[in-house]
Enzyme design. Structure first.
Site, PDB file in Angstrom:
ATOM      1  N   PRO A  59       0.801  -1.074  -0.087  1.00 44.85           N
ATOM      2  CA  PRO A  59      -0.091   0.016   0.169  1.00 44.85           C
ATOM      3  C   PRO A  59       0.929   1.275   0.066  1.00 44.85           C
ATOM      4  O   PRO A  59       1.916   1.183   0.784  1.00 44.85           O
ATOM      5  CB  PRO A  59      -0.876  -0.015   1.379  1.00 44.85           C
ATOM      6  CG  PRO A  59       0.221  -1.115   2.350  1.00 44.85           C
ATOM      7  CD  PRO A  59       0.967  -2.141   1.302  1.00 44.85           C
ATOM      8  N   ALA A 117       0.188   5.580  -0.262  1.00 43.14           N
ATOM      9  CA  ALA A 117      -0.824   6.587  -0.522  1.00 43.14           C
ATOM     10  C   ALA A 117      -0.336   7.208  -1.702  1.00 43.14           C
ATOM     11  O   ALA A 117       0.878   7.680  -2.036  1.00 43.14           O
ATOM     12  CB  ALA A 117      -0.518   7.504   0.801  1.00 43.14           C
ATOM     13  N   CYS A 126       3.633   3.202   8.578  1.00 36.50           N
ATOM     14  CA  CYS A 126       3.886   4.522   7.638  1.00 36.50           C
ATOM     15  C   CYS A 126       4.645   5.326   8.560  1.00 36.50           C
ATOM     16  O   CYS A 126       4.456   5.645   9.641  1.00 36.50           O
ATOM     17  CB  CYS A 126       2.487   5.244   7.394  1.00 36.50           C
ATOM     18  SG  CYS A 126       2.540   6.849   6.669  1.00 36.50           S
ATOM     19  N   LYS A 170       0.813  -4.436   8.904  1.00 35.79           N
ATOM     20  CA  LYS A 170       2.163  -4.049   8.196  1.00 35.79           C
ATOM     21  C   LYS A 170       2.805  -3.157   9.433  1.00 35.79           C
ATOM     22  O   LYS A 170       2.312  -2.251   9.750  1.00 35.79           O
ATOM     23  CB  LYS A 170       1.754  -3.234   6.943  1.00 35.79           C
ATOM     24  CG  LYS A 170       3.123  -3.114   6.151  1.00 35.79           C
ATOM     25  CD  LYS A 170       3.113  -2.542   4.890  1.00 35.79           C
ATOM     26  CE  LYS A 170       4.124  -2.633   4.021  1.00 35.79           C
ATOM     27  NZ  LYS A 170       5.322  -1.520   4.502  1.00 35.79           N
ATOM     28  N   ASP A 193      13.189  -2.746  -0.610  1.00 40.20           N
ATOM     29  CA  ASP A 193      14.517  -2.750  -1.566  1.00 40.20           C
ATOM     30  C   ASP A 193      14.372  -3.849  -2.451  1.00 40.20           C
ATOM     31  O   ASP A 193      15.177  -4.348  -2.893  1.00 40.20           O
ATOM     32  CB  ASP A 193      15.484  -2.710  -0.856  1.00 40.20           C
ATOM     33  CG  ASP A 193      15.934  -1.185  -0.116  1.00 40.20           C
ATOM     34  OD1 ASP A 193      14.985  -0.206  -0.405  1.00 40.20           O
ATOM     35  OD2 ASP A 193      17.016  -1.191   0.581  1.00 40.20           O
ATOM     36  N   GLY A 247       7.090  -2.253  -3.093  1.00 36.46           N
ATOM     37  CA  GLY A 247       6.369  -0.870  -3.156  1.00 36.46           C
ATOM     38  C   GLY A 247       7.126   0.109  -4.154  1.00 36.46           C
ATOM     39  O   GLY A 247       6.654  -0.036  -5.468  1.00 36.46           O
TER      40      GLY A 247
END
Length: 321
Positions: free
Chosen positions: A16, A18, A100, A139, A202, A224
């Site tokens: 996820p 944003a 986050c 997460k 990474d 990501g």
């Protein structure tokens, strides 16, 4: 890999992000091999659910594949209510954000800030798991800072609370996205719990995915930033994990088709005004990956009409292909 009753076709998950993993991008990644695509983070504060941004992020009936929605907040009761609301809107799995690192999220004691308060973590996880009849996942990062890597303790709390899968980004909150991800903590977590563990951080190539899985023992990898402009990475990793062989890169014709389809979907999803603006960053990422020396990236950001963007892309790909 399984999450509750759901079986992932490939052990490669879209993280996820944003402002990135909206419905058009999730659909593209799903079509190109992602075993699971996680929604953008949604606030547990019901006062913002009717905002334009939240409306674009909620409503999961059109979601391809397994519908998993990430929620964020710091109050157990509100998190439970947000989980119920999103299940009512079609979510099949609820993911909880405790990773986050953004300052605006952490100052509300949400995201990775929660890693400093294990008792509150336990309360939130228990409240959400109890509130819904779908699997709940989590997460996290490895800790708040390098001197306080407590992710293994958080993982034990998560397993005891009934969390069905745990994704771990190999950096602390203080590290943000600097330096290299470390996988020793993820390896220790996998050895300490029996629930599925997903390694994040990474992973930008099939070889790195294989290396991380072998080292950590994790059940899947989560991609990501490596997917920005490169949704083909999912099928490349899936193929490499299954066969040990490299998959051929996308042809120029496929790159052209994917980019133009993605931009059309952005226009349809957001409308011409917002869709045009959001398309700029995605096209920039695609061009940076596929045509890094192209001057067209600079030109594209000046286009301010949907059809203008589509016409320009069509002309550009005829030229480069």
């Amino acid at each position: 890999m399984r999450i509750g009753a759901y079986h992932l076709k490939h052990p490669v998950i879209l993280a996820p992000m944003a402002g990135v993993t909206d419905l058009p991008f999730r659909r593209m990644c799903h079509e190109l091999g992602a075993g699971l695509t996680v929604s953008e983070m949604l606030s547990s504060n019901p006062r913002v659910w009717d905002s334009r941004k939240s409306r674009y992020r909620m409503g999961h009936h059109d979601e391809p594949g397994i519908k998993i929605v990430q929620i964020a907040g710091s109050e157990p009761e509100l998190m439970a209510a947000a989980a119920r609301h999103n299940v009512e809107q079609g979510a099949q799995i609820i993911d909880i954000n405790m990773g986050c690192p953004a300052k605006k999220v952490n100052k509300k004691l949400a995201g990775s800030a929660l890693l400093q308060y294990p008792e509150l973590v336990a309360q939130i996880l228990s409240a959400v798991v109890t509130a819904v009849n779908v699997p709940v996942t989590l997460k996290i990062r490895t800790g708040w800072d390098p001197d306080n890597r407590n992710a293994r303790d958080i993982a034990n709390i998560a397993e005891q609370a009934g969390i069905k899968s745990l994704a771990v980004h190999g950096r602390t909150r203080a590290c943000m996205f600097k330096g290299e991800a470390e996988y020793d903590t993820i390896k220790a977590i996998k050895a300490a719990v029996s629930i599925p563990v997903v390694a994040n951080g990474d992973i930008t190539s099939p070889e790195k995915a294989r290396e991380v899985l072998d080292y950590t023992g994790a059940d899947a990898v989560m991609i990501g930033r490596g997917a920005q402009g490169n949704p083909w990475l999912f099928r490349e990793i899936a193929h490499y994990l299954a066969t040990g062989e490299q998959l051929a890169p996308p042809t120029p014709a496929e790159v052209s088709a994917v980019v133009q389809t993605h931009v059309r979907r952005l226009h349809q999803h957001y409308g011409d005004f917002m869709g045009v603006r959001i398309a700029r960053k995605h096209v920039g990422w695609y061009l940076q990956q596929q045509y890094p020396t192209s001057e067209f990236r600079r030109q594209f950001v000046a286009f301010d009409a949907a059809q203008q963007q589509l016409d320009a892309l069509a002309d550009y790909f005829v030229t480069v292909n």
